[in-house]
Design an enzyme around this catalytic site. Sequence first.
Site, PDB file in Angstrom:
ATOM      1  CB  CYS A 277      26.892   5.067   0.799  1.00 26.52           C
ATOM      2  SG  CYS A 277      28.525   5.563   1.273  1.00 26.52           S
TER       3      CYS A 277
ATOM      4  CB  ALA B 178      -0.923  -0.006   1.214  1.00 24.63           C
ATOM      5  CG  HIS B 179       4.983   1.596   1.685  1.00 23.63           C
ATOM      6  ND1 HIS B 179       6.185   2.141   1.293  1.00 23.63           N
ATOM      7  CD2 HIS B 179       5.212   0.262   1.788  1.00 23.63           C
ATOM      8  CE1 HIS B 179       7.097   1.178   1.182  1.00 23.63           C
ATOM      9  NE2 HIS B 179       6.528   0.031   1.472  1.00 23.63           N
TER      10      HIS B 179
HETATM   11  N1  PLP Z   1       9.157  -5.416  -4.250  1.00 22.83           N
HETATM   12  C1  PLP Z   1       9.505  -4.264  -4.832  1.00 22.83           C
HETATM   13  C2  PLP Z   1       9.678  -4.210  -6.300  1.00 22.83           C
HETATM   14  C3  PLP Z   1       9.688  -3.103  -4.069  1.00 22.83           C
HETATM   15  O1  PLP Z   1      10.026  -1.965  -4.668  1.00 22.83           O
HETATM   16  C4  PLP Z   1       9.494  -3.191  -2.674  1.00 22.83           C
HETATM   17  C5  PLP Z   1       9.705  -2.006  -1.819  1.00 22.83           C
HETATM   18  O2  PLP Z   1      10.773  -1.461  -1.733  1.00 22.83           O
HETATM   19  C6  PLP Z   1       9.127  -4.418  -2.111  1.00 22.83           C
HETATM   20  C7  PLP Z   1       8.961  -5.507  -2.938  1.00 22.83           C
HETATM   21  C8  PLP Z   1       8.898  -4.577  -0.654  1.00 22.83           C
HETATM   22  O3  PLP Z   1       7.647  -4.058  -0.277  1.00 22.83           O
HETATM   23  P1  PLP Z   1       7.332  -3.766   1.264  1.00 22.83           P
HETATM   24  O4  PLP Z   1       8.026  -2.476   1.590  1.00 22.83           O
HETATM   25  O5  PLP Z   1       5.861  -3.628   1.339  1.00 22.83           O
HETATM   26  O6  PLP Z   1       7.836  -4.899   2.049  1.00 22.83           O
END
Ligand code: PLP
Length: 374
Positions: A326, A200-201
């Site tokens: 980094c 969701a975020h």
């Molecule tokens: N898969 C991808 C392509 C992402 O960009 C992210 C987030 O950085 C995730 C999975 C992980 O999602 P979550 O932050 O909900 O664990």
Amino acid sequence: MKKVYLDNASTTAIRAEVVQEMTKVLTEDYGNPSSTHSLGRAAKSILELSRKSIAKNLNATAQEIIFTSCGTEANNWILRSAVKDLKVERIITSKIEHHAVLYTALVLEKEYGIQIDYVAVKPNGEIDITDLVELLSQQKKTLVSLMHVNNEIGTVLDLERIGRICQEHNALFHSDTVQSIGKTIIDLQKLPVDFIVASAHKFHGPKGSGFAFIRKNSGLQPLFFGGEQEKGLRAGTEALHQIAGMAKALEISQHNLEAERNYISELKNYLITKLEIEFPAFEINGSKDGFYTVLNFILPFSEDKTAMILFHLDMKGIAVSRGSACQSGSIKPSHVLAEMLSNDDLKKPSLRVSFSHYNTKEDIDILINALKTI
Ligand code: PLP
């Protein structure tokens, strides 16, 4: 100092309407959806309406949507259960997947002795489909796990085409759609995928909330035990306010999709034009026709500037991310760029700029002016 947030592939600002919805659920609808009294039933109704709304936006059925705590959990669950319960003997993936897939596959390789094959990646970051077909010609129970939109370089996978190829070879197909859900139309009646995941975020909803689409009769088994929630597939009291917020966020994103896509695409083109004028030797990492929310590029700066560039931008209130992480003062290149770039290019400063509809051309002017002072 004006803050310029250009790191929307990492996370996005929550929409005001989503906060409103979540606040209402937190304050008024505090029942447990598993309770049979009226407060519980009210909570259950919010839960199921949220599921229906999400399913409708993706043209899936409500029972195929299972709520999770995040995209990482959903990816872990699908890969692990595919191996443990569906008896997958091989995972075909790529070296440019998110670590939620890559590291899970490695753990499963160790635990279950399954085979992991990495499909070749072209210099522009696209998946080599000929190589995938070649790999699939080996007869083994296989899960293909390839992401829809790459979070670092924005390359887009043709889900329809890959799905058909997987079907022709009797392979299961999982796609990490965390970067594309809410930003493009996904029609699960038409797309030949078995599993996709969302967070969701990434679409202006709350952190700590995601879901998995699990195609009907897939046979997937739970990762957690201890409750009958989510039809026994994901035990644990549902985070109702998060789920209601996620459904609201997806609903608004889908409703505004066309307008926001056009607006963001224009911003991305504006950045490219500005880079062409101010830094003509810049180079795009990935495909020129990458997803509209992301632009990753190499700046024509000397290597010694690589380490300080993000710090310099941060001092000016600009949040972007670099293609290199980094760690303890040393520069560890991004695993995605390491797969695509020459050693020389890898040492040069790369930046990932990722947009949302909250950005403006002024944000881009501020970024370009800041880069000019480096
Ligand atoms: N898969 C991808 C392509 C992402 O960009 C992210 C987030 O950085 C995730 C999975 C992980 O999602 P979550 O932050 O909900 O664990």
